[in-house]
Design a protein around this motif. Structure first.
Motif, PDB file in Angstrom:
ATOM      1  N   LEU A   8       0.877  -1.103   0.053  1.00 11.54           N
ATOM      2  CA  LEU A   8      -0.019  -0.035  -0.087  1.00 11.54           C
ATOM      3  C   LEU A   8       0.842   1.261   0.029  1.00 11.54           C
ATOM      4  O   LEU A   8       0.615   2.112  -0.449  1.00 11.54           O
ATOM      5  CB  LEU A   8      -0.965   0.097   1.240  1.00 11.54           C
ATOM      6  CG  LEU A   8      -1.962   1.061   1.164  1.00 11.54           C
ATOM      7  CD1 LEU A   8      -2.682   1.094   0.015  1.00 11.54           C
ATOM      8  CD2 LEU A   8      -2.848   0.976   2.703  1.00 11.54           C
ATOM      9  N   THR A   9       1.995   1.155   0.838  1.00 12.73           N
ATOM     10  CA  THR A   9       2.925   2.452   0.891  1.00 12.73           C
ATOM     11  C   THR A   9       3.496   2.647  -0.710  1.00 12.73           C
ATOM     12  O   THR A   9       3.917   3.550  -1.143  1.00 12.73           O
ATOM     13  CB  THR A   9       4.033   2.207   1.696  1.00 12.73           C
ATOM     14  OG1 THR A   9       4.990   1.171   1.402  1.00 12.73           O
ATOM     15  CG2 THR A   9       3.459   2.067   3.188  1.00 12.73           C
ATOM     16  N   VAL A  10       3.685   1.309  -1.304  1.00 10.55           N
ATOM     17  CA  VAL A  10       4.171   1.629  -2.806  1.00 10.55           C
ATOM     18  C   VAL A  10       3.145   2.260  -3.679  1.00 10.55           C
ATOM     19  O   VAL A  10       3.579   3.119  -4.453  1.00 10.55           O
ATOM     20  CB  VAL A  10       4.475   0.099  -3.352  1.00 10.55           C
ATOM     21  CG1 VAL A  10       4.733   0.167  -4.799  1.00 10.55           C
ATOM     22  CG2 VAL A  10       5.545  -0.506  -2.661  1.00 10.55           C
ATOM     23  N   GLY A  11       1.937   2.056  -3.582  1.00 13.77           N
ATOM     24  CA  GLY A  11       0.970   2.224  -4.315  1.00 13.77           C
ATOM     25  C   GLY A  11       0.945   4.150  -3.880  1.00 13.77           C
ATOM     26  O   GLY A  11       0.699   4.788  -4.830  1.00 13.77           O
ATOM     27  N   LEU A  12       0.935   4.288  -2.583  1.00 12.46           N
ATOM     28  CA  LEU A  12       0.777   5.857  -2.153  1.00 12.46           C
ATOM     29  C   LEU A  12       2.142   6.585  -2.803  1.00 12.46           C
ATOM     30  O   LEU A  12       1.765   7.633  -3.355  1.00 12.46           O
ATOM     31  CB  LEU A  12       0.915   5.865  -0.816  1.00 12.46           C
ATOM     32  CG  LEU A  12      -0.360   5.643  -0.126  1.00 12.46           C
ATOM     33  CD1 LEU A  12       0.004   5.378   1.470  1.00 12.46           C
ATOM     34  CD2 LEU A  12      -1.450   6.251  -0.503  1.00 12.46           C
ATOM     35  N   ALA A  13       3.226   5.984  -2.802  1.00 13.70           N
ATOM     36  CA  ALA A  13       4.390   6.628  -3.547  1.00 13.70           C
ATOM     37  C   ALA A  13       4.385   6.746  -5.143  1.00 13.70           C
ATOM     38  O   ALA A  13       4.594   7.766  -5.571  1.00 13.70           O
ATOM     39  CB  ALA A  13       5.496   5.614  -3.270  1.00 13.70           C
ATOM     40  N   GLY A  14       3.703   5.843  -5.601  1.00 13.31           N
ATOM     41  CA  GLY A  14       3.187   5.939  -7.045  1.00 13.31           C
ATOM     42  C   GLY A  14       2.254   7.133  -7.270  1.00 13.31           C
ATOM     43  O   GLY A  14       2.265   7.906  -8.188  1.00 13.31           O
ATOM     44  N   PHE A  15       1.102   7.307  -6.379  1.00  7.71           N
ATOM     45  CA  PHE A  15       0.269   8.275  -6.569  1.00  7.71           C
ATOM     46  C   PHE A  15       0.965   9.480  -6.175  1.00  7.71           C
ATOM     47  O   PHE A  15       0.586  10.695  -6.945  1.00  7.71           O
ATOM     48  CB  PHE A  15      -0.955   8.155  -5.512  1.00  7.71           C
ATOM     49  CG  PHE A  15      -1.905   9.267  -5.285  1.00  7.71           C
ATOM     50  CD1 PHE A  15      -2.921   9.807  -6.269  1.00  7.71           C
ATOM     51  CD2 PHE A  15      -1.704  10.189  -4.207  1.00  7.71           C
ATOM     52  CE1 PHE A  15      -3.669  10.590  -6.327  1.00  7.71           C
ATOM     53  CE2 PHE A  15      -2.650  11.394  -4.144  1.00  7.71           C
ATOM     54  CZ  PHE A  15      -3.385  11.467  -5.064  1.00  7.71           C
ATOM     55  N   GLY A  16       1.839   9.752  -5.356  1.00  3.11           N
ATOM     56  CA  GLY A  16       2.595  10.997  -5.035  1.00  3.11           C
ATOM     57  C   GLY A  16       3.222  11.287  -6.241  1.00  3.11           C
ATOM     58  O   GLY A  16       3.397  12.513  -6.547  1.00  3.11           O
TER      59      GLY A  16
END
Length: 235
Positions: free
Chosen positions: A157-165
């Motif tokens: 999920l942190t990977v996905g948030l990094a992608g969104f950022g």
């Protein structure tokens, strides 16, 4: 052009009153970036899991390529997508150029390597830890990957948030394929660039404030998810 203090005052007024133009731009930015992040996760997570769990000839070269693609120049991706979607390009018949769909396509190409490379590292670390246990249970490759993805869900999920950022702060590629058209393809980053060049500092600053709040929110969410993952690991 207003002074800095006056511009900040007007910017906060736009934010606090929910200016219609501001809301429209922010909503389109979130729509484009969230859709691109979802698509990147659908492609990148399984790809990362496959590379993390399989051993094959040329794997080192694949890892080098995946890591190198994390630094793709946005303007180059924008140019390539533009060439493919332009009237004379192979996908020109779709008529997607200067639409939100083209911006989603460019952002997806940009952040998929980030999601794949980071998720590969997360899943590979977990695979090393659980490999012997999975062998004893005689799990198939598909079952192994599904178990690893589920167990690493908080870290992923942190990977996905990094992608969104990364997606929501991108400007070069979306400017090229979106065209920054008012009421159609104008997002926060392209609007900030345009309004600054026009000298309309209040709107540019208002969008900048919202972008900073989003960036802080994403970082706070990443920290929260990491702490949750650590707590879950000790349950």
């Amino acid at each position: 052009m207003q002074g800095i203090g006056e511009a900040f005052g007007l910017a906060w007024q736009l934010v606090l009153t929910g200016d219609a133009a501001l809301v429209e731009i922010v909503a389109l930015s979130l729509q484009v970036s969230l859709t691109a992040t979802a698509l990147a996760c659908l492609i990148g997570l399984p790809l990362g899991a496959i590379v993390a769990t399989l051993r094959f000839r040329g794997r080192e070269a694949v890892l080098i390529l995946m890591n190198a693609l994390m630094g793709l120049p946005p303007v180059v991706i924008g140019l390539l997508v533009y060439l493919y979607l332009s009237r004379s390009g192979p996908l020109g018949f779709l008529g997607l150029l200067y639409t939100p769909a083209a911006m989603i396509m460019a952002q997806t190409i940009l952040i998929t390597p980030i999601v794949a490379a980071l998720s590969r590292q997360v899943i590979e670390d977990l695979h090393v830890e659980y490999d012997e246990q999975f062998r004893s249970l005689c799990l198939s490759r598909g079952q192994t990957m599904r178990a690893l993805i589920w167990d690493a869900r908080y870290s992923l999920l942190t990977v996905g948030l990094a992608g969104f950022g990364r997606a929501v702060a991108e400007v070069g590629a979306v400017m090229i394929v979106g065209g920054n058209i008012d009421h159609l393809t104008r997002v926060m980053t392209t609007a900030i660039a345009l309004e600054t060049s026009k000298g309309d500092l209040p709107l540019a600053l208002a969008l900048g404030i919202i972008l900073l709040v989003l960036a802080l929110g994403v970082n706070a969410a990443v920290q929260s998810v990491r702490l949750t993952a650590v707590r879950q690991a000790y349950v």
